[in-house]
Design a protein around this motif. Structure first.
Motif, mmCIF file in Angstrom:
data_model
loop_
_atom_site.group_PDB
_atom_site.id
_atom_site.type_symbol
_atom_site.label_atom_id
_atom_site.label_comp_id
_atom_site.label_asym_id
_atom_site.label_seq_id
_atom_site.Cartn_x
_atom_site.Cartn_y
_atom_site.Cartn_z
ATOM 1 N N UNK A 212 -14.522 -53.939 54.681
ATOM 2 C CA UNK A 212 -14.565 -54.835 55.845
ATOM 3 C C UNK A 212 -13.540 -54.448 56.903
ATOM 4 N N UNK A 213 -12.590 -53.567 56.553
ATOM 5 C CA UNK A 213 -11.571 -53.200 57.547
ATOM 6 C C UNK A 213 -11.917 -51.919 58.288
ATOM 7 N N UNK A 214 -13.093 -51.345 57.994
ATOM 8 C CA UNK A 214 -13.387 -50.035 58.582
ATOM 9 C C UNK A 214 -14.894 -49.919 58.853
ATOM 10 N N UNK A 215 -15.263 -49.928 60.128
ATOM 11 C CA UNK A 215 -16.687 -49.913 60.491
ATOM 12 C C UNK A 215 -17.391 -48.634 60.045
ATOM 13 N N UNK A 216 -16.681 -47.500 60.121
ATOM 14 C CA UNK A 216 -17.302 -46.235 59.718
ATOM 15 C C UNK A 216 -17.638 -46.263 58.224
ATOM 16 N N UNK B 38 -18.304 -48.980 56.537
ATOM 17 C CA UNK B 38 -19.460 -49.893 56.404
ATOM 18 C C UNK B 38 -20.753 -49.112 56.660
ATOM 19 N N UNK B 39 -20.722 -48.262 57.690
ATOM 20 C CA UNK B 39 -21.931 -47.486 58.013
ATOM 21 C C UNK B 39 -22.276 -46.531 56.878
ATOM 22 N N UNK C 90 -28.694 -51.644 58.975
ATOM 23 C CA UNK C 90 -27.624 -52.353 59.696
ATOM 24 C C UNK C 90 -26.879 -51.415 60.636
ATOM 25 N N UNK D 37 -23.913 -51.232 64.068
ATOM 26 C CA UNK D 37 -22.833 -51.986 64.723
ATOM 27 C C UNK D 37 -23.371 -52.809 65.885
ATOM 28 N N UNK E 263 -16.647 -59.328 65.702
ATOM 29 C CA UNK E 263 -17.347 -58.174 65.145
ATOM 30 C C UNK E 263 -18.727 -58.624 64.741
ATOM 31 N N UNK F 135 -22.638 -57.173 63.048
ATOM 32 C CA UNK F 135 -23.557 -56.165 62.520
ATOM 33 C C UNK F 135 -24.968 -56.700 62.725
ATOM 34 N N UNK G 98 -16.966 -62.303 53.703
ATOM 35 C CA UNK G 98 -16.831 -60.892 54.052
ATOM 36 C C UNK G 98 -18.154 -60.370 54.620
ATOM 37 N N UNK G 99 -18.097 -59.326 55.448
ATOM 38 C CA UNK G 99 -19.324 -58.879 56.122
ATOM 39 C C UNK G 99 -20.409 -58.396 55.160
ATOM 40 N N UNK G 100 -20.012 -57.657 54.104
ATOM 41 C CA UNK G 100 -21.057 -57.177 53.184
ATOM 42 C C UNK G 100 -21.711 -58.342 52.446
#
Lengths: 693, 105
Positions: free
Chosen positions: A220-224, A226-227, B5, B7, B23, B25, B90-92
Motif C-alpha cells: 500500500x505504500x508503493x504504487x509501482x 501495487x501495479x 486495476x 492508477x 489515492x 485505483x 488497505x487498498x488491496x
C-alpha cells in the motif's frame, strides 16, 4: 578502520523493557557477526556491552555501550540501552542520534511499561523501528498475544514478517513470510545453524493468511509495487523488501520478527532485517538545525543531510570519564573530521581541538584517524563539550536540535565519611553529573548539604557506588527524599519597596511583579514589561536573578518553585541609592510576599505503576495500592496473571518491592516510571510543611 | 469478477506527514471500461469555503462529505457505479472487496 560506504552503514539502538533480553540479543549479534568469539551471558556477568562492574554484578545495563559489528558487507553500529526506567536518559540520548531501532518485546508479557515509554521517545525523534518478539521458548509465551499488545498499547499497525514454528519448549524456528519458507534451527546451542525447509503443513493456511496481510499492508505504500501485484498476482522478493523498507522508514507500519536470543534462534534473520529494512544515514531526511532564539518550533528550518562533502557537523550525545580521560561520543551527521582538526562547539561558542578518535567496541577501542558522515565515534581531548552540544566546521557554524532531558524525582543528601574527602567527592560528583544529564547536584542553601537528584533509588545507588569505586570516596547517604516542587495556582500582583536610607549611602528599589501559574514543565519564565524607564535597563537582570534565586526555596516548605511566570511591570528607583543589589533584594522579597498570596501548593511526583501478579493475589495488590493513595487505571488478564496499572504518589512507593513480595509470596513483580506532578492533598502538605519547619 | 486495476487520481498532501492525501485505483473490465474504483481521501479537505473532515470524491471528482464520518481504520472506499458499497483498511483489501461485490473472485 576500513571505509564503509554510507548506504552500508546502519546506526541502530536496541531497546525494550528491563529483562526483555536486549543485552542477550546484542551478545548474540556480536557472536554471529564475528566481533565476539564466545557468547557472554547476563546471568554469568560476562557480557561485552555490560562492561561496568556494577552492570556485571547486577545483571542490568546501566550505560549505553557503543558496539560496531559487520554483517553481509554492512557496518552496524549498535547502542545497547538500559531497560530500567532509572536510566531512561540513556535511551533518550541514544534514540536521538540513531537512524533505526530494534524494539525487543517479551513473548510472555508483550508490551511492558518501559517499552511504551521508549516507543514514545522513538516517536518523538521519528526513529524507524522493527520489533523482535523474544523469549518464545519461555513457558507462557504466545507470539500472537504479544503482537496484539502492540496494537492495544502502542496503537500501531504491525505486520508480521515471520510466524513461530512451535512454542515454548517446542519452539524450533520461524516461517519467513517474505520468502515463504521455514527456517529451522538445528539446536539451542551456541552458534546453532539453521536450514531452510518447506512450511510445515499445519502452518500453511496461517502462513498464507499472514502473507496476504503482509502484501496488503506493505504494497500500500508503493504504487509501482501495487501495479506489479495486479499484473502478476504476486510480487518479487526484492519488491516486497523495498516496500517493507519504505513503510518502516515512513512509519506506515512496523515489521515484526520473532525468536529466542537466549536459545540462539532468530538472531541471524534479525540481522538480515536490520540491513534490509532499517535505513542507512542517506535514507533518512537528515537532522534539523535548532530553532533560533524567538523562532517558532514549527518553523521551517535547515536540514543537515548525510554528506561527506558537506562541512563537518556532529552531535555530542554522551560523555564518559574513565581511566583514559574524557571520552565524548559523537554522531557525525555531515562532513569529515581528522585527528588534530579544530572544530567549533556552536552550542557554547568556543573552539575545540580533536585530540584522538576511537571506534568503540564496548570497553575496547580502536584508534582511527578520520571520521565520516554517518559514523558514531568517541573523541578524546575535548575540554568543554557536554551532552547535546553541536560540534561544527567553523566555516558553517550550525547548531543542531538539542536533546530534551527528564526531570529528576528523587533527592538524597550525600556527605563523605571523612572530612578530607570533601573535595574529592565534589570533583567526583561533578564529573558523574557531567556524564549524566538526568543527575543534578546542588547545595541546600539552609543546611549546606550536598543534594543529589536522580531518576530513582537504583539510579542514585549506582552513582554512590561509582563514587566509591572510581573516585575512592565513601559517602554517607541520607534516606531518599521525594523531589517535591512548589507552584502557584492563581495570578497575583505584588509591589515591594526595599528601602534603607538611614544615613550614608542607602539602598532603594521598588518592583511591581505579576506572578502567574504556568502549565506543568514550563519552568520559570521571566518577562520585562517596564516602559518609560521606571526601572533602568541595567537593573532588570538583577530582578530576574533575584526571582530565580529565591525560587529555589519555595514559600511553603522550601522546595524549588516551578511553572510560573514573573512579569516585571513597574517599579521605582533612586538616582543615588539604587543599585543592582538593591533590586535583587527587592525582587527576592517581592517573590516571598507575592507567592504566599498566589495560592501556593506543593507538587509531588506521581508514578505510573504496573504490577504483574498471579490472579489469586489481585485483591491484595489492588487494596494495597489504594491504601498508598493509588488510583487504579486498569486491570488486564495476561495468561494466568493480572496486570494492574495505577497512578501512585512516589512518596508511597519507597520499599514497595518487599511489601509486594510478602503479599504475593514473591510471585508478583512491578515496575514504575514518572508520569506527572500533582498537588499533594492538604493533610499531606501540612505534614510536609511541619517537617520542613 | 476480476478487473484490471490502474492508477487513478492522486493528490499530494501538505508535507512529509501527509504525503499522499488522495489515492485512487480504477478497476476496468476487458474492454477498458471503468467498472469500480477504490479511493482514499483523508481529511480535512477545503472544498470552496468549507473545511470538510470526512470526504470522498464522486465520479466527477467533486468532493462530497460522508455521513457518518469515515472510520479511521477503514479509510479506503469501494465505489461501484458512483455509490460507496464498502470500506476497507488497505487498498488491496478494497480491491478484493470491489471484485467480490461485483460477483465472483
Amino acid at each position: 578502520m576500513a571505509r564503509t560506504p554510507l548506504d552500508r552503514i546502519r546506526n541502530i539502538g536496541i531497546t525494550a523493557h528491563i529483562d526483555a533480553g536486549k543485552t542477550t540479543t546484542t551478545e548474540r549479534i556480536l557472536y554471529y557477526t564475528g566481533r565476539s568469539h564466545r557468547i557472554g551471558e547476563v546471568h554469568d556477568g560476562t557480557t561485552t556491552t555490560d562492561y561496568m562492574e556494577q552492570e556485571r554484578e547486577r545483571g542490568i545495563t546501566i550505560t549505553s555501550a557503543a558496539v560496531t559489528a559487520e554483517w553481509k558487507g554492512h557496518r552496524i553500529n549498535i547502542i545497547d540501552t538500559p531497560g530500567h526506567i532509572d536510566f531512561n536518559i540513556e535511551v533518550n540520548r541514544s534514540l536521538r542520534v540513531l537512524d533505526g531501532a530494534v524494539f525487543i518485546i517479551e513473548g510472555v508479557a508483550g508490551v511492558q511499561p518501559q517499552s511504551e515509554t521508549n516507543w514514545r521517545l522513538a516517536d518523538r525523534y521519528n526513529v524507524p523501528r522493527i520489533i523482535f518478539i523474544n523469549k518464545l521458548d519461555r513457558t507462557g509465551a504466545d507470539f500472537y498475544r504479544a503482537a496484539e499488545t502492540l496494537k492495544e498499547k502502542l496503537g500501531i499497525t504491525w505486520v508480521a514478517l515471520q510466524l513461530p514454528i512451535g512454542i515454548e519448549d517446542s519452539f524450533k524456528g520461524v516461517v519467513d513470510l517474505v520468502g515463504m519458507k521455514a527456517l529451522i534451527w538445528e539446536g539451542d546451542e551456541l552458534g546453532a545453524k539453521f536450514h531452510e525447509a518447506p512450511i510445515p503443513d499445519d502452518l500453511k493456511d496461517r502462513a498464507a493468511e499472514y502473507r496476504q496481510l503482509l502484501l496488503d499492508t506493505a504494497l500500500s505504500v508503493d504504487d509501482a509495487a501495487m501495479e506489479e501485484y495486479f499484473d502478476k498476482g504476486d510480487v518479487s522478493v526484492e519488491t516486497l523488501k523495498r516496500c517493507i523498507k519504505k513503510g518502516t522508514i515512513s512509519g506506515a507500519f512496523r515489521p515484526v520478527l520473532c525468536g529466542t536470543a537466549f536459545k540462539n534462534k532468530g538472531v541471524q534473520p534479525l540481522l538480515d532485517a536490520v540491513i534490509d529494512y532499517l535505513p542507512s544515514p542517506v535514507d533518512i531526511p537528515g537532522i534539523k538545525v535548532a530553532a533560533a532564539e524567538g523562532e517558532e518550533e514549527e518553523a521551517e528550518r535547515r536540514v543537515i543531510k548525510a554528506d561527506e562533502k558537506a562541512p563537518f557537523a556532529g552531535l555530542a550525545f554522551k560523555i564518559i570519564n574513565d581511566k583514559y580521560g574524557n571520552l565524548t561520543f559523537v554522531r557525525v551527521y555531515a562532513g569529515v573530521a581528522r585527528t588534530g582538526d579544530m572544530v567549533l562547539n556552536t552550542t557554547k561558542g568556543h573552539r575545540e581541538r580533536i585530540g584522538r578518535m576511537f571506534q568503540m567496541h564496548a570497553d575496547k577501542r580502536e584508534e582511527i584517524k578520520e571520521v565520516y558522515a554517518g559514523d558514531i565515534v568517541a573523541f578524546v581531548g575535548l575540554k568543554d563539550t557536554g551532552t547535546g552540544d553541536t560540534l561544527a566546521d567553523p566555516a558553517d557554524p550550525v547548531v543542531l536540535e538539542r536533546m530534551a532531558f527528564p526531570v529528576p524525582v528523587i533527592d538524597i543528601s550525600v556527605e563523605p565519611k571523612t572530612k578530607d574527602a570533601i573535595e574529592k567527592m565534589t570533583i567526583g560528583l561533578q564529573k558523574l553529573a557531567g556524564e549524566d544529564p538526568s543527575l543534578r547536584l546542588r547545595t541546600d542553601p539552609e543546611t549546606g548539604q550536598t543534594i543529589l537528584s536522580g531518576m530513582g533509588e537504583l539510579h542514585l545507588e549506582i552513582v554512590i557506588d561509582r563514587l566509591k569505586r572510581e573516585y575512592g570516596v565513601e559517602a554517607n547517604v541520607g534516606a531518599p527524599q521525594v523531589a517535591y516542587r512548589e507552584t502557584i495556582t492563581r495570578p497575583h500582583t505584588e509591589v515591594y519597596t526595599h528601602k534603607k536610607q538611614t544615613g550614608g549611602s542607602g539602598q532603594y528599589a521598588e518592583v511591581k511583579i505579576v506572578f502567574e501559574p504556568l502549565e506543568r514543565n514550563q519552568g520559570i519564565v521571566f518577562e520585562n514589561q517596564v516602559v518609560g524607564g521606571a526601572v533602568p535597563k541595567e537593573y532588570i537582570p538583577a530582578v530576574e536573578k533575584g526571582i530565580r534565586a529565591q525560587a529555589d526555596t519555595g514559600v511553603l516548605a522550601g522546595f524549588p518553585t516551578v511553572d510560573f511566570k514573573a512579569t516585571l511591570v513597574d517599579g521605582k528607583y533612586h538616582d543615588v541609592d539604587s543599585s543592582a543589589l538593591a533590586f535583587e533584594i527587592a525582587a527576592k522579597a517581592c517573590f516571598r510576599e507575592g507567592m504566599k498570596k498566589a495560592g501556593p501548593v506543593i507538587l509531588e511526583p506521581i508514578m505510573d505503576v504496573e504490577v504483574t501478579t498471579p490472579a489469586d493475589h489481585v485483591g491484595d495488590v489492588v487494596g494495597d495500592l489504594n491504601r498508598r493513595r493509588g488510583v487504579i487505571q486498569s486491570q488486564d488478564m495476561a495468561g494466568t496473571s493480572v496486570i494492574v496499572r495505577a497512578h501512585v504518589p512516589l512518596k508511597e512507593m519507597f520499599g514497595y518491592i518487599s511489601n509486594l513480595r510478602g503479599m504475593t509470596k514473591g510471585r508478583a513483580s512491578f515496575s514504575m516510571q514518572f508520569h506527572h506532578y500533582d498537588p499533594v492533598p492538604r493533610q499531606i502538605a501540612d505534614e510536609i510543611m511541619a517537617k520542613s519547619a | 469478477m476480476r478487473l484490471r486495476w490502474v492508477r487513478g487520481r492522486a493528490a499530494e498532501g501538505d508535507g512529509p506527514d501527509d504525503p499522499d492525501r488522495t489515492r485512487e485505483w480504477v478497476g476496468c473490465d476487458d474492454a477498458g471500461e471503468a467498472i469500480a474504483r477504490v479511493v482514499r481521501v483523508s481529511g480535512p479537505v477545503r472544498a470552496g469555503w468549507r473545511l470538510r473532515y470526512a470526504v470522498a470524491r464522486d465520479a466527477e471528482a467533486r468532493v462530497v462529505e460522508l455521513r457518518p464520518p469515515v472510520d479511521r481504520n477503514r479509510r479506503w472506499l469501494i465505489v461501484i457505479g458512483g455509490r460507496v458499497v464498502g470500506r476497507a483498511a488497505l487498498p488491496l483489501q478494497a480491491v478484493r472487496g470491489a471484485e467480490a461485490a461485483l460477483g465472483g473472485g
